[in-house]
Write a protein that holds these residues in place. Sequence first.
Motif, PDB file in Angstrom:
ATOM      1  N   ASP A 167       0.860  -1.126   0.011  1.00  0.00           N
ATOM      2  CA  ASP A 167      -0.121   0.062  -0.118  1.00  0.00           C
ATOM      3  C   ASP A 167       0.925   1.410   0.133  1.00  0.00           C
ATOM      4  O   ASP A 167       0.550   2.198  -0.772  1.00  0.00           O
ATOM      5  CB  ASP A 167      -0.687   0.062   1.269  1.00  0.00           C
ATOM      6  N   PHE A 168       1.857   1.383   0.756  1.00  0.00           N
ATOM      7  CA  PHE A 168       2.878   2.114   0.884  1.00  0.00           C
ATOM      8  C   PHE A 168       3.536   2.616  -0.475  1.00  0.00           C
ATOM      9  O   PHE A 168       3.504   3.894  -0.914  1.00  0.00           O
ATOM     10  CB  PHE A 168       3.867   2.032   1.987  1.00  0.00           C
ATOM     11  N   ARG A 212     -21.907   2.468   0.073  1.00  0.00           N
ATOM     12  CA  ARG A 212     -23.116   1.482   0.073  1.00  0.00           C
ATOM     13  C   ARG A 212     -22.817   0.699   1.307  1.00  0.00           C
ATOM     14  O   ARG A 212     -21.685   0.529   1.841  1.00  0.00           O
ATOM     15  CB  ARG A 212     -23.141   0.873  -1.439  1.00  0.00           C
ATOM     16  N   LYS A 213     -23.952   0.219   1.735  1.00  0.00           N
ATOM     17  CA  LYS A 213     -23.765  -1.083   2.764  1.00  0.00           C
ATOM     18  C   LYS A 213     -22.977  -1.865   2.534  1.00  0.00           C
ATOM     19  O   LYS A 213     -22.281  -2.427   3.557  1.00  0.00           O
ATOM     20  CB  LYS A 213     -25.287  -1.483   3.106  1.00  0.00           C
ATOM     21  N   SER A 214     -22.896  -2.486   1.356  1.00  0.00           N
ATOM     22  CA  SER A 214     -21.917  -3.558   1.070  1.00  0.00           C
ATOM     23  C   SER A 214     -20.413  -3.104   0.774  1.00  0.00           C
ATOM     24  O   SER A 214     -19.490  -3.946   0.784  1.00  0.00           O
ATOM     25  CB  SER A 214     -22.206  -4.112  -0.287  1.00  0.00           C
ATOM     26  N   ASP A 215     -20.142  -1.846   0.852  1.00  0.00           N
ATOM     27  CA  ASP A 215     -18.751  -1.293   0.596  1.00  0.00           C
ATOM     28  C   ASP A 215     -17.740  -1.496   1.793  1.00  0.00           C
ATOM     29  O   ASP A 215     -18.376  -1.151   2.761  1.00  0.00           O
ATOM     30  CB  ASP A 215     -18.794   0.142   0.208  1.00  0.00           C
ATOM     31  N   PRO A 216     -16.584  -1.487   1.603  1.00  0.00           N
ATOM     32  CA  PRO A 216     -15.825  -1.624   2.665  1.00  0.00           C
ATOM     33  C   PRO A 216     -15.243  -0.360   3.053  1.00  0.00           C
ATOM     34  O   PRO A 216     -15.714   0.426   2.471  1.00  0.00           O
ATOM     35  CB  PRO A 216     -14.316  -2.317   1.696  1.00  0.00           C
ATOM     36  N   PRO A 217     -14.451  -0.272   4.354  1.00  0.00           N
ATOM     37  CA  PRO A 217     -14.310   0.987   4.426  1.00  0.00           C
ATOM     38  C   PRO A 217     -13.668   1.851   3.560  1.00  0.00           C
ATOM     39  O   PRO A 217     -12.888   1.332   2.751  1.00  0.00           O
ATOM     40  CB  PRO A 217     -13.279   1.007   5.793  1.00  0.00           C
ATOM     41  N   PRO A 218     -13.586   3.064   3.348  1.00  0.00           N
ATOM     42  CA  PRO A 218     -12.869   3.901   2.423  1.00  0.00           C
ATOM     43  C   PRO A 218     -11.307   3.671   2.452  1.00  0.00           C
ATOM     44  O   PRO A 218     -10.737   3.628   3.490  1.00  0.00           O
ATOM     45  CB  PRO A 218     -13.350   5.278   2.770  1.00  0.00           C
ATOM     46  N   GLY A 219     -10.798   3.780   1.470  1.00  0.00           N
ATOM     47  CA  GLY A 219      -9.259   3.715   1.323  1.00  0.00           C
ATOM     48  C   GLY A 219      -8.726   4.956   1.326  1.00  0.00           C
ATOM     49  O   GLY A 219      -9.380   6.002   1.384  1.00  0.00           O
ATOM     50  N   TRP A 220      -7.240   5.000   0.968  1.00  0.00           N
ATOM     51  CA  TRP A 220      -6.798   6.248   1.281  1.00  0.00           C
ATOM     52  C   TRP A 220      -7.017   7.353   0.118  1.00  0.00           C
ATOM     53  O   TRP A 220      -6.771   8.230   0.209  1.00  0.00           O
ATOM     54  CB  TRP A 220      -5.199   6.009   1.406  1.00  0.00           C
ATOM     55  N   GLN A 221      -7.305   6.721  -0.923  1.00  0.00           N
ATOM     56  CA  GLN A 221      -7.344   7.275  -2.463  1.00  0.00           C
ATOM     57  C   GLN A 221      -8.597   8.496  -2.088  1.00  0.00           C
ATOM     58  O   GLN A 221      -8.541   9.689  -2.251  1.00  0.00           O
ATOM     59  CB  GLN A 221      -7.307   6.763  -3.308  1.00  0.00           C
ATOM     60  N   LYS A 229       3.485   6.190  -5.597  1.00  0.00           N
ATOM     61  CA  LYS A 229       3.613   6.065  -7.222  1.00  0.00           C
ATOM     62  C   LYS A 229       2.177   6.645  -7.637  1.00  0.00           C
ATOM     63  O   LYS A 229       2.472   7.639  -8.634  1.00  0.00           O
ATOM     64  CB  LYS A 229       3.468   4.736  -7.877  1.00  0.00           C
ATOM     65  N   THR A 230       1.014   6.654  -6.991  1.00  0.00           N
ATOM     66  CA  THR A 230      -0.171   6.908  -7.484  1.00  0.00           C
ATOM     67  C   THR A 230      -0.766   8.155  -6.772  1.00  0.00           C
ATOM     68  O   THR A 230      -1.536   8.925  -7.270  1.00  0.00           O
ATOM     69  CB  THR A 230      -1.118   5.975  -7.438  1.00  0.00           C
ATOM     70  N   GLY A 231      -0.233   8.395  -5.396  1.00  0.00           N
ATOM     71  CA  GLY A 231      -0.614   9.412  -4.472  1.00  0.00           C
ATOM     72  C   GLY A 231       0.109  10.570  -4.504  1.00  0.00           C
ATOM     73  O   GLY A 231      -0.114  11.926  -4.506  1.00  0.00           O
ATOM     74  N   ALA A 256       3.668  10.320   2.109  1.00  0.00           N
ATOM     75  CA  ALA A 256       2.951   8.946   1.793  1.00  0.00           C
ATOM     76  C   ALA A 256       2.601   8.202   3.166  1.00  0.00           C
ATOM     77  O   ALA A 256       1.070   8.087   3.329  1.00  0.00           O
ATOM     78  CB  ALA A 256       3.825   8.133   1.259  1.00  0.00           C
ATOM     79  N   MET A 257       3.371   8.234   4.094  1.00  0.00           N
ATOM     80  CA  MET A 257       3.025   7.859   5.329  1.00  0.00           C
ATOM     81  C   MET A 257       1.896   8.740   6.233  1.00  0.00           C
ATOM     82  O   MET A 257       0.916   8.148   6.902  1.00  0.00           O
ATOM     83  CB  MET A 257       4.274   8.022   6.415  1.00  0.00           C
ATOM     84  N   ARG A 258       1.906   9.921   5.786  1.00  0.00           N
ATOM     85  CA  ARG A 258       0.875  10.937   6.460  1.00  0.00           C
ATOM     86  C   ARG A 258      -0.439  10.695   5.636  1.00  0.00           C
ATOM     87  O   ARG A 258      -1.461  10.603   6.450  1.00  0.00           O
ATOM     88  CB  ARG A 258       1.041  12.265   6.237  1.00  0.00           C
ATOM     89  N   LEU A 259      -0.436  10.297   4.383  1.00  0.00           N
ATOM     90  CA  LEU A 259      -1.909   9.649   3.779  1.00  0.00           C
ATOM     91  C   LEU A 259      -2.310   8.322   4.277  1.00  0.00           C
ATOM     92  O   LEU A 259      -3.576   8.203   4.845  1.00  0.00           O
ATOM     93  CB  LEU A 259      -1.546   9.410   2.193  1.00  0.00           C
TER      94      LEU A 259
END
Length: 465
Positions: A340-341, A432-441, A346-348, A373-376
């Motif tokens: 993830d880091f 949505r109810k079925s969605d996982p927790p939000p990601g960093w992006q 690369k993308t963040g 990146a660690m801050r994100l």
Amino acid sequence: MNTKTLQNPEEWAVETFGAAELGDVRRTDRLVKLAAALGENPSVSLPASMRNWADTHAVYQFLGNPAISHEQIMAPHFAATYQEAAGRSQVLLIGDTTDVNLSTHKATTGLGPVGRGNTAKGFFVHSVLAVDAKDKQLLGCMGQEPFVREPAPEKETRAEYNKRWRESLIWEQSIERIGPVPSGSQWIYVGDRGGDIFRFWQRCEQLGYDHVTRVAQDRNVLVEEKDEQEDPTAVHLKSLARSLPIQGAKVLTIPAQHGHPEREALVNISWSQVAIQPPVNGTALHMTEVKASLVRVWEPEPPEGVEALEWILVTSVTVTCAQDAWQRVTWYKWRWFVEDFHKVLKTGCLLEDRCLQTVDAMCNLLAILTPTAMRLLWLRQTAQTAPDTPATEVISREVIQVVLHLDKRPKATLTARDLWRTIARFGGYLDRKSDPPPGWQTLWKGWIRIQTVLQGVHLARQFSA
């Protein structure tokens, strides 16, 4: 790092880089200013971050200054992470190597081959993240080594090979630079198949580190017979692992990776004690065996069209029961922290899109983008910690008021979970109810929008004063 500091890029930059010793206080001031600018929005170009030619030119000179190094810039972050880890009883050091592909940057000098076939150009980065083994809290980046690949000389002899620096040495070099494990702490190095290096395991033992490593090499091992009068039996590691009887089963959540969505897998587990023999033709610090626990987890019936999961792990942390074995598997699963880091870098932070004149300048920029990146990732971790806590305990009332105003709920009372999901919705999260927790992006995109509006609020107050 406290939430208030994470919220404010200027305060975060001072805390993270203010103690950097660069030979001139003006250089440190320039570093803090650049870090704060990138902290506001790390996905924009350097000219867009600095907003004028004078500051942009000064930043390019700073990054290309041969008197400034990646290690000097990262030193305060390394020290803070080490201090944080030293105060914990059990810490995972999760290491991995990634390539930084700069093939489109024709003007950048000092690059080496990367990618399959070594046809692309760039450099490599080996990063070590520290994570509390008990509560999964991300502590920071404990070590980082950027390096350029040098192709092996033609007709190289074994003696010549053993004398020159090799990429495989980056693993033991990383723990040598981090240093011995503090008294009262257990540090466990977690690595994928790239860490299956015999002399690295020996160096871990010398410096007091434990390790959990996914097996790549089918090494020779000795297994103690039940009849103590018989000699140990010599077998191959993978063959032994796959011959062990089932000793437990559990459903594991497998994170999304390589284009495949997150899924649940019913897996079996088995374990044994082994004595791994030193390589006959490889390199070792000394020709003595390494005693370890062997753990295999595998998926007997994968979904149609999906490759079956199989992890064969060796660990210096002894496994005596099913609970121990599952814990080692959990530690290995947390290896996705470092993936993830690298993705955030690369993308963040758009590391591969940055164009500088030399690879050394790129490494200096990497040293600034790594804590960024660690801050994100810390922002995401804050969003996932204590979800039922009142939002006022984790973030300023001013930010909450902006969030509620934009969401058209000015009088609502939010928990931390409600707050972060609302912020993520401003970044494209569907909630949505079925969605996982939000990601960093999505969290970061939403956070930037909130900060932009907040800046407008501050300006309006100044104009009306």
